[in-house]
Scaffold this active site. Structure first.
Site, mmCIF file in Angstrom:
data_model
loop_
_atom_site.group_PDB
_atom_site.id
_atom_site.type_symbol
_atom_site.label_atom_id
_atom_site.label_comp_id
_atom_site.label_asym_id
_atom_site.label_seq_id
_atom_site.Cartn_x
_atom_site.Cartn_y
_atom_site.Cartn_z
ATOM 1 N N TYR A 1 0.849 -1.196 0.000
ATOM 2 C CA TYR A 1 0.000 0.000 0.000
ATOM 3 C C TYR A 1 0.883 1.245 0.000
ATOM 4 O O TYR A 1 1.917 1.256 -0.647
ATOM 5 C CB TYR A 1 -0.990 -0.081 1.189
ATOM 6 C CG TYR A 1 -2.174 0.806 0.931
ATOM 7 C CD1 TYR A 1 -3.005 0.584 -0.168
ATOM 8 C CD2 TYR A 1 -2.428 1.906 1.726
ATOM 9 C CE1 TYR A 1 -4.056 1.438 -0.446
ATOM 10 C CE2 TYR A 1 -3.481 2.760 1.457
ATOM 11 C CZ TYR A 1 -4.286 2.518 0.364
ATOM 12 O OH TYR A 1 -5.324 3.370 0.079
ATOM 13 N N ARG B 1 -9.229 11.671 -6.687
ATOM 14 C CA ARG B 1 -8.237 12.209 -5.738
ATOM 15 C C ARG B 1 -7.444 11.043 -5.169
ATOM 16 O O ARG B 1 -7.683 10.591 -4.058
ATOM 17 C CB ARG B 1 -8.952 12.996 -4.628
ATOM 18 C CG ARG B 1 -8.067 13.939 -3.881
ATOM 19 C CD ARG B 1 -8.084 13.686 -2.392
ATOM 20 N NE ARG B 1 -7.708 12.318 -2.038
ATOM 21 C CZ ARG B 1 -7.598 11.864 -0.795
ATOM 22 N NH1 ARG B 1 -7.872 12.634 0.218
ATOM 23 N NH2 ARG B 1 -7.242 10.611 -0.535
ATOM 24 N N LYS C 1 -6.376 -1.550 -0.979
ATOM 25 C CA LYS C 1 -7.157 -1.461 0.264
ATOM 26 C C LYS C 1 -7.748 -2.819 0.633
ATOM 27 O O LYS C 1 -7.718 -3.250 1.787
ATOM 28 C CB LYS C 1 -8.289 -0.439 0.086
ATOM 29 C CG LYS C 1 -7.840 0.981 0.427
ATOM 30 C CD LYS C 1 -8.308 1.397 1.804
ATOM 31 C CE LYS C 1 -7.337 2.304 2.520
ATOM 32 N NZ LYS C 1 -7.659 3.700 2.584
ATOM 33 N N GLU D 1 -13.688 5.333 -1.677
ATOM 34 C CA GLU D 1 -12.243 5.517 -1.524
ATOM 35 C C GLU D 1 -11.708 6.546 -2.506
ATOM 36 O O GLU D 1 -11.961 6.468 -3.715
ATOM 37 C CB GLU D 1 -11.545 4.161 -1.762
ATOM 38 C CG GLU D 1 -10.078 4.151 -1.461
ATOM 39 C CD GLU D 1 -9.758 4.437 -0.002
ATOM 40 O OE1 GLU D 1 -10.506 4.004 0.885
ATOM 41 O OE2 GLU D 1 -8.748 5.118 0.239
ATOM 42 N N ASP D 2 -10.988 7.506 -1.974
ATOM 43 C CA ASP D 2 -10.284 8.513 -2.783
ATOM 44 C C ASP D 2 -11.179 9.232 -3.787
ATOM 45 O O ASP D 2 -10.812 9.405 -4.961
ATOM 46 C CB ASP D 2 -9.064 7.871 -3.464
ATOM 47 C CG ASP D 2 -7.897 7.762 -2.492
ATOM 48 O OD1 ASP D 2 -8.079 8.119 -1.314
ATOM 49 O OD2 ASP D 2 -6.813 7.323 -2.896
ATOM 50 N N ASP E 1 -13.267 5.849 4.102
ATOM 51 C CA ASP E 1 -12.087 5.735 4.960
ATOM 52 C C ASP E 1 -11.318 7.047 5.055
ATOM 53 O O ASP E 1 -10.772 7.370 6.111
ATOM 54 C CB ASP E 1 -11.167 4.624 4.441
ATOM 55 C CG ASP E 1 -9.989 4.416 5.360
ATOM 56 O OD1 ASP E 1 -10.211 4.244 6.569
ATOM 57 O OD2 ASP E 1 -8.839 4.460 4.883
ATOM 58 N N ASP E 2 -11.280 7.812 3.966
ATOM 59 C CA ASP E 2 -10.524 9.074 3.988
ATOM 60 C C ASP E 2 -11.073 10.012 5.052
ATOM 61 O O ASP E 2 -10.334 10.763 5.682
ATOM 62 C CB ASP E 2 -10.597 9.778 2.624
ATOM 63 C CG ASP E 2 -10.225 8.832 1.499
ATOM 64 O OD1 ASP E 2 -9.181 8.184 1.609
ATOM 65 O OD2 ASP E 2 -11.008 8.723 0.533
ATOM 66 N N ASN F 1 0.718 13.667 4.123
ATOM 67 C CA ASN F 1 1.544 12.704 3.383
ATOM 68 C C ASN F 1 1.837 13.259 1.998
ATOM 69 O O ASN F 1 1.067 14.074 1.484
ATOM 70 C CB ASN F 1 0.783 11.385 3.215
ATOM 71 C CG ASN F 1 0.509 10.713 4.535
ATOM 72 O OD1 ASN F 1 1.368 10.625 5.382
ATOM 73 N ND2 ASN F 1 -0.717 10.245 4.706
HETATM 74 P P1 NAI Z 1 -8.053 17.813 1.183
HETATM 75 O O1 NAI Z 1 -7.564 18.281 -0.114
HETATM 76 O O2 NAI Z 1 -9.464 17.392 1.320
HETATM 77 O O3 NAI Z 1 -7.820 19.016 2.261
HETATM 78 C C1 NAI Z 1 -6.674 19.804 2.344
HETATM 79 C C2 NAI Z 1 -6.968 20.979 3.259
HETATM 80 O O4 NAI Z 1 -5.769 21.699 3.466
HETATM 81 C C3 NAI Z 1 -7.987 21.939 2.683
HETATM 82 O O5 NAI Z 1 -8.846 22.380 3.701
HETATM 83 C C4 NAI Z 1 -7.132 23.094 2.205
HETATM 84 O O6 NAI Z 1 -7.819 24.324 2.197
HETATM 85 C C5 NAI Z 1 -6.042 23.079 3.262
HETATM 86 N N1 NAI Z 1 -4.842 23.789 2.828
HETATM 87 C C6 NAI Z 1 -4.187 23.697 1.675
HETATM 88 N N2 NAI Z 1 -3.156 24.561 1.647
HETATM 89 C C7 NAI Z 1 -3.179 25.199 2.830
HETATM 90 C C8 NAI Z 1 -2.374 26.200 3.409
HETATM 91 N N3 NAI Z 1 -1.340 26.735 2.766
HETATM 92 N N4 NAI Z 1 -2.674 26.598 4.660
HETATM 93 C C9 NAI Z 1 -3.714 26.091 5.324
HETATM 94 N N5 NAI Z 1 -4.502 25.124 4.830
HETATM 95 C C10 NAI Z 1 -4.232 24.694 3.601
HETATM 96 O O7 NAI Z 1 -7.075 16.690 1.667
HETATM 97 P P2 NAI Z 1 -7.318 15.613 2.819
HETATM 98 O O8 NAI Z 1 -7.889 14.400 2.268
HETATM 99 O O9 NAI Z 1 -8.039 16.281 3.933
HETATM 100 O O10 NAI Z 1 -5.821 15.275 3.239
HETATM 101 C C11 NAI Z 1 -4.973 16.261 3.798
HETATM 102 C C12 NAI Z 1 -3.635 15.656 4.132
HETATM 103 O O11 NAI Z 1 -3.808 14.700 5.173
HETATM 104 C C13 NAI Z 1 -2.996 14.896 2.960
HETATM 105 O O12 NAI Z 1 -1.634 15.180 2.915
HETATM 106 C C14 NAI Z 1 -3.203 13.457 3.297
HETATM 107 O O13 NAI Z 1 -2.160 12.664 2.798
HETATM 108 C C15 NAI Z 1 -3.191 13.487 4.800
HETATM 109 N N6 NAI Z 1 -3.937 12.368 5.369
HETATM 110 C C16 NAI Z 1 -3.347 11.632 6.335
HETATM 111 C C17 NAI Z 1 -3.991 10.558 6.871
HETATM 112 C C18 NAI Z 1 -3.339 9.792 7.946
HETATM 113 O O14 NAI Z 1 -2.289 10.113 8.376
HETATM 114 N N7 NAI Z 1 -3.935 8.737 8.444
HETATM 115 C C19 NAI Z 1 -5.300 10.129 6.389
HETATM 116 C C20 NAI Z 1 -5.889 11.015 5.408
HETATM 117 C C21 NAI Z 1 -5.206 12.091 4.916
#
Ligand code: NAI
Length: 613
Positions: A125, A178, A196, A268-269, A291-292, A432
């Site tokens: 994964y 995504r 997954k 998913e995604d 899951d996201d 990530n």
């Molecule tokens: P998303 O695209 O839905 O949300 C991103 C958020 O960050 C948005 O609200 C956006 O406005 C904000 N953002 C972007 N640039 C910014 C900046 N300069 N300043 C402040 N806010 C900013 O993405 P999602 O799905 O919420 O994922 C976000 C991150 O979390 C990704 O890197 C993902 O890999 C990580 N993630 C980690 C997980 C884990 O550790 N288990 C699980 C799911 C996501």
């Protein structure tokens, strides 16, 4: 050959344990279809044992000579696999080796995975699966999962019927918009549901025959893919609006029609707007989760519960500041509020403790750009600001959550301020891949005098500070979603409410040992994940019965035992038929010749009257 020993054993065990049958009746990969013949045992990845077929089996099954003469044990095969795998340099090549193994010998693949989950998970994964998706056109060999395109509208049920397994219990599906942090990969996103579901089996023991990965191919807006000769999807821009919604609707209905009302449907995604909208639309009507959003929330709230054991405070005694208010951030914040409500405060009070910042700044009711619909409840009646650092000073958060995709956003100054805000600041740098983490563990410890409680989204090597080595935890969704799915599948749950994600979070937090906490880890070791999944599954089943959502009654007396009985067995089974005699088949009558036999027989019955000589 029809009957094999396994078949017999299954029947015997069904007689002994009828409750198990309710569950097992769907999962017997050991029950070999009648049509299976000789060579099929080698060709079918579910049955193949490679050189581990015994001589007796080879001769009985009619495959003798098709294999080299050596007979190996599964353990020897595992050792050879490990050796072979080490010889590949790049993670992508290692992944391809493992994919090949899965395509030829399923049990060996899953047995190998179980020997060192921490080592093999990143190959199967994230992060390797991201590379796989990007090159999916190149690596795509053997069909694995279904592609349903926008041109298949009206025919989805028909396509589902083409899938060769009839007892599917879990479907993981994506529209590829995504994929991880890689954006729109269209049909190349297929690597994600495949990966997954592979984890459903490897980390929780869901039988592979119960899992179906699907890509809904509605086109892609990724221009470079549209121009790529290797692209394998529909070459057009994404279909949106009512045509898209109708496809999803038809898909949900068709899945239920094909595989029953409580088939688990995991989104998913999907891109943020569709992810939240579709989850809201379907979560109370189908057995479904995302899951996201929900899995991430569960694993992060688990880390927060575990952190409470260090700070000796309750969740509700903290102030939370989020950087990033997307699907992950808002999902976490929402479940966190549910958890605080469970601690005895109102939802209104809980929401007051959570501040969120996105790329437009603080979620303020006064800001000009407005607040995205999925995050409206977290809007604060405060002056708008884009200055995150000043919020860390003025709001005095005790916990920072980074889900912003902005690497290094938690600067040394911000971290130092966190160390002033509280004795044990909590820092969740979840973005990530690694380069996008809001801060590294080293930066976190260095700037908080080693007092912080740190967790990341990507794995980091151990960190040294003040003569002590910290093994920080990774808030990896893999701790929770396989166990949740396992529980839902076993009890035939009708829905997957948020309360189940809270149950999973609490169960995971309880799996963190004092030793883990002393090492700086608020998550258990990944190699424990099989046991953890079983415990989470049991908690999900109990919750399903409490909330009257289970589809299997009466409630089993021993839920842990029920879980154990369902699990996929990665060990080879013996294919030898179970031979037996009929009682009294030896008459004891001795005759030397046929004539003597006939003479004795006719003397007894007189039945040769009228017969011609
Ligand atoms: P998303 O695209 O839905 O949300 C991103 C958020 O960050 C948005 O609200 C956006 O406005 C904000 N953002 C972007 N640039 C910014 C900046 N300069 N300043 C402040 N806010 C900013 O993405 P999602 O799905 O919420 O994922 C976000 C991150 O979390 C990704 O890197 C993902 O890999 C990580 N993630 C980690 C997980 C884990 O550790 N288990 C699980 C799911 C996501």
């Amino acid at each position: 050959m029809r009957s094999v020993k396994a078949n017999f054993l299954v029947k015997e065990y069904i007689n002994k344990n009828p409750l198990r049958v309710l569950v097992r009746a769907y999962s017997d990969e050991e029950v070999i279809p009648n049509s299976i013949r000789g060579f099929d045992y080698i060709r079918h990845p579910r049955l193949n044992k490679g050189l581990a077929f015994t001589l007796e089996e080879r001769q009985t099954l009619g495959i003798h000579g098709l294999l080299a003469s050596t007979v190996r044990t599964q353990e020897e095969q595992i050792a050879i696999c490990k050796y072979s795998l080490e010889r590949y340099g790049s993670p992508l090549n290692k992944h391809l080796y493992l994919a090949e193994l899965l395509d030829t010998n399923e049990k060996l693949f899953y047995e190998l995975m179980s020997t060192d989950v921490e080592k093999y998970l990143p190959l199967v994964y994230t992060p390797t699966v991201g590379l796989v998706c990007q090159r999916f056109g190149l690596v795509y060999k053997r069909p694995r999962g279904l592609f349903i395109t926008i041109h298949d509208k009206g025919k989805i049920h028909q396509i589902l019927r083409n899938w060769p397994e009839s007892h599917v219990r879990a479907i993981c599906f994506t529209d590829g918009e995504r994929i991880l942090g890689l954006g729109d990969l269209g049909a190349f996103g297929m690597g994600i549901p495949i990966g997954k579901l592979c984890l459903y089996t490897a980390l929780a023991g869901v039988p592979p025959a119960h899992c179906l990965p699907i890509t809904l191919d509605v086109g892609t807006n990724n221009q470079s893919l549209l121009e790529d000769p290797m692209y394998i999807g529909v070459r057009q821009k994404r279909v949106t609006g009512s045509a898209y919604d109708e496809l999803i609707e038809e898909f949900m209905v068709a899945c239920v029609k094909r595989y029953s009302q409580n088939v688990l449907l995991q989104f998913e995604d999907f891109a943020l707007a569709n992810a939240t909208r579709l989850l809201d639309r379907y979560k109370n009507a189908y057995c479904t989760f995302n899951d996201d959003i929900q899995g991430t929330a569960s694993v992060v709230v688990a880390g927060m519960y575990a952190a409470c054991r260090i700070t000796k405070k309750k969740l509700k005694e903290n102030i939370y500041l989020f950087l990033g208010a997307g699907s992950a951030g808002v999902g976490i914040a929402s479940l966190l509020c549910d958890a605080m409500v469970e601690e005895g405060i109102s939802m209104e009070e809980a929401i007051k403790k959570v501040y969120m910042v996105d790329h437009e700044g603080l979620l303020s009711t006064k800001r000009q750009s407005g607040i995205p619909p999925h995050a409206v409840k977290f809007g604060k009646d405060m002056e708008p600001t884009k200055d995150f650092a000043s919020l860390v000073t003025s709001l005095k958060p005790t916990c920072l959550v980074g889900a912003s995709t902005v690497g290094g956003a938690f600067t040394p100054a911000i971290l130092q301020q966190m160390a002033k805000n509280t004795e044990r600041p909590q820092i969740f740098a979840l973005s990530n891949p690694t380069v996008k983490a809001e801060c590294t563990p080293q930066q976190a410890y260095d700037n908080t005098e080693g007092r912080c409680i740190y967790a990341s989204g990507s794995p980091f090597p151990p960190t040294k500070y003040g003569g002590k080595t910290y093994y920080t935890g990774q808030g990896n969704n893999s701790y929770v979603f396989p166990g949740i799915a396992l529980g839902v599948i076993i009890c035939h749950a009708r829905h997957v409410p948020d309360s189940m994600f809270l149950s999973a979070a609490k169960t995971l937090a309880l799996c963190v040992t004092e030793k883990d906490l002393n090492l700086g880890r608020i998550y258990p070791h990944l190699n424990e994940v099989r046991n953890i999944s079983n415990k989470i599954a049991a908690s999900i089943i109990n919750r399903a019965y409490d909330e009257k959502l289970a589809g299997m009654y009466p409630k089993p007396k021993d839920v842990d035992c029920l879980v154990q009985q369902y699990l996929y067995n990665t060990k080879y089974i013996n294919y030898m038929p179970d031979c037996y005699n009929y009682p009294g088949s030896d008459s004891g009558i001795k005759v030397k010749t046929i004539e003597e036999m006939i003479a004795k027989s006719t003397k007894k019955t007189g039945s040769n009257k009228g017969c011609k000589k």
